[in-house]
Design an enzyme around this catalytic site. Structure first.
Site, PDB file in Angstrom:
ATOM      1  N   ASP A  17     -15.294 -12.460  -4.429  1.00  0.00           N
ATOM      2  CA  ASP A  17     -14.322 -12.133  -3.304  1.00  0.00           C
ATOM      3  C   ASP A  17     -16.134 -11.327  -2.874  1.00  0.00           C
ATOM      4  O   ASP A  17     -16.035 -10.235  -2.475  1.00  0.00           O
ATOM      5  CB  ASP A  17     -13.426 -11.179  -3.612  1.00  0.00           C
ATOM      6  CG  ASP A  17     -13.351 -10.740  -2.011  1.00  0.00           C
ATOM      7  OD1 ASP A  17     -13.118 -12.147  -0.981  1.00  0.00           O
ATOM      8  OD2 ASP A  17     -12.732  -9.832  -2.261  1.00  0.00           O
ATOM      9  N   ASN A  70     -17.225  -5.753   0.835  1.00  0.00           N
ATOM     10  CA  ASN A  70     -17.375  -5.179  -0.586  1.00  0.00           C
ATOM     11  C   ASN A  70     -19.072  -4.724  -1.266  1.00  0.00           C
ATOM     12  O   ASN A  70     -19.566  -5.033  -2.389  1.00  0.00           O
ATOM     13  CB  ASN A  70     -17.018  -6.582  -2.005  1.00  0.00           C
ATOM     14  CG  ASN A  70     -15.221  -6.393  -1.828  1.00  0.00           C
ATOM     15  OD1 ASN A  70     -14.396  -5.500  -1.549  1.00  0.00           O
ATOM     16  ND2 ASN A  70     -15.038  -7.113  -1.558  1.00  0.00           N
ATOM     17  N   LYS A  75     -17.986 -10.191  -0.009  1.00  0.00           N
ATOM     18  CA  LYS A  75     -18.454 -10.520   1.542  1.00  0.00           C
ATOM     19  C   LYS A  75     -18.907  -8.527   1.957  1.00  0.00           C
ATOM     20  O   LYS A  75     -19.122  -7.757   1.188  1.00  0.00           O
ATOM     21  CB  LYS A  75     -16.895 -10.587   1.684  1.00  0.00           C
ATOM     22  CG  LYS A  75     -16.105  -9.672   1.768  1.00  0.00           C
ATOM     23  CD  LYS A  75     -14.430  -9.291   1.754  1.00  0.00           C
ATOM     24  CE  LYS A  75     -13.349  -9.120   0.664  1.00  0.00           C
ATOM     25  NZ  LYS A  75     -11.609  -8.775   1.219  1.00  0.00           N
TER      26      LYS A  75
END
Length: 427
Positions: A145, A150, A147
């Site tokens: 995840d 983050n 992105k």
């Protein structure tokens, strides 16, 4: 006579860590199950970020396996460009993660404020994040995840990867479940043909493209259009691309966004993919020997005089919170817990990074391993991700502000192959 009952109880800093060890400071984030606050350790005076997750909400949203898995994975991780776990504990109401404090804001915040970032800034972030990704893959973990939301900056401008809620161990067995935020998903995930850690390099490429040009490389109005774009559309460049990015930079983006994993940058086995990326001419200005010691001066430094996060969280905590966080002694009787609450009680174990003992929870590698703690809160200071937006488990996919995960049980009852879809990633 004096209020004997009101005298503060002595704190046992040599005992198991708990909330009494910390001074609660300002609130800097909010999620579905809890919040993120700045805290100070009462003995060391070090500042950290406290991410806390309400147990009852966690059970209601079927997120218990996610929280336990994140707790376990973070125990194995310690790297200069990762928001590392420093302490973990629980009380009767909440599970607590105490993490490196990141005060520079996330890259989504800066991207929305600036529109796009300069090439030298993006190059610096890609170098730091590629170091973190290579480290994770070397210890058998894929993030799934990556992105801008983050990726957090410390006060000096160094980038750190956070939010391991859907991270997972990988082996030779390929995974098939859809996982990640759709705009950053690799084509092999959406094509459902099986995938491994190569997906993280694709996500890094999407992030770099978006940071440089202020838009994502693949888009669609519907899920099917989005899937087709990611899996089939040729990589296109904005009209002003050459003004914002050099040709070597475009070649790196093209290499990270190659649908053929045998050619995708970073994906060659035994760390050779990472070394190939390091040797690319785009990174000739990066001193890789001193990168991880943070001796290099980042090209972008967040404004320390401004809040690099949504200040409304603190106001909401002061005015609207009906059950403010405070340290409470644990109840003695824990016999009547539900199955889910018992699972958290037993498996969300306490952790103290100063004891220097980390455990591998990989099913085929249960022995204790030693990993030196190379950083402290003084080296990395910025806020962690908004807590628990992505901590749901369910049997299907829905598109809303909470994430959905499909558990595939392993030997310990913790899911290893999960789904995550978020409404904001479909825009």
């Amino acid at each position: 006579m004096g209020g004997v009952c009101c005298r503060p109880q002595p704190i046992d800093f040599d005992g198991e860590v708990n909330l009494f060890h910390f001074v609660l400071l300002r609130c800097v984030g909010k999620g579905a199950f809890g919040k993120v606050r700045v805290v100070q350790h009462k003995q060391t005076r070090d500042l950290y970020a406290l991410k806390y997750i309400n147990k009852s909400k966690c059970v209601k949203m079927k997120a218990v396996p996610n929280v336990i898995q994140e707790r376990r994975l973070l125990e194995e991780v310690d790297h200069p460009f990762i928001v590392n776990l420093r302490y973990a504990f629980q009380d009767d109401e909440n599970c607590f993660f105490v993490l490196d404090l990141m005060l520079g804001g996330d890259l989504r915040f800066h991207l929305e404020r600036l529109g796009s970032l300069e090439e030298d800034v993006v190059r610096f972030y890609v170098a730091q994040l590629s170091s973190a990704i290579a480290f994770l893959h070397d210890i058998g973990i894929m993030h799934r995840d990556i992105k801008p939301d983050n990726i957090l900056l410390d006060e000096k401008g160094n980038a750190h990867l956070t939010d391991f809620n859907i991270a997972v161990h990988f082996s030779e067995r390929r995974l098939n479940g859809i996982a990640g935020s759709m705009a950053y998903m690799a084509p092999e995930i959406l094509a459902k043909r099986g995938y491994t850690c190569h997906v993280d390099w694709w996500s890094l490429g999407v992030c770099a493209y978006e940071l440089l040009f202020g838009r994502r490389p693949f888009r669609g109005r519907t899920n099917s259009d989005f899937t087709y774009s990611i899996t089939k559309d040729p990589l296109k460049w904005p009209e002003d691309a050459e003004k914002k990015c050099s040709r070597p930079g475009m070649l790196v983006l093209k290499g990270l966004l190659d649908r053929d994993t045998s050619r995708r940058f970073g994906c060659k086995p035994d760390g050779e993919g990472y070394q190939e990326l390091r040797r690319h001419s785009w990174f000739k200005s990066i001193d890789w020997d001193t990168l991880e010691t943070k001796e290099q001066i980042p090209p972008f430094v967040p404004d320390a005089k401004k809040a690099n996060f949504d200040a409304s969280h603190e106001l909401e905590e002061l005015l609207l919170e009906d059950n403010p966080l405070k340290a409470k002694a644990r109840k003695a009787n824990q016999d009547n817990l539900s199955i889910e609450m018992r699972q958290m009680e037993d498996k969300f174990t306490s952790y103290d990074f100063k004891k220097m003992q980390r455990r591998s929870y990989y099913p085929h590698n249960q022995h204790l391993i030693s990993m030196a703690t190379a950083t402290s809160s003084g080296m990395a200071s910025s806020r962690p991700t908004t807590p628990a937006n992505e901590l749901r488990v369910d049997s299907g996919i829905t598109i809303n502000n909470n994430s959905m995960d499909i558990p595939t049980p392993d030997t310990d009852g913790i899911p290893q192959d999960k789904e995550l879809l978020s409404e904001k990633d479909y825009r």
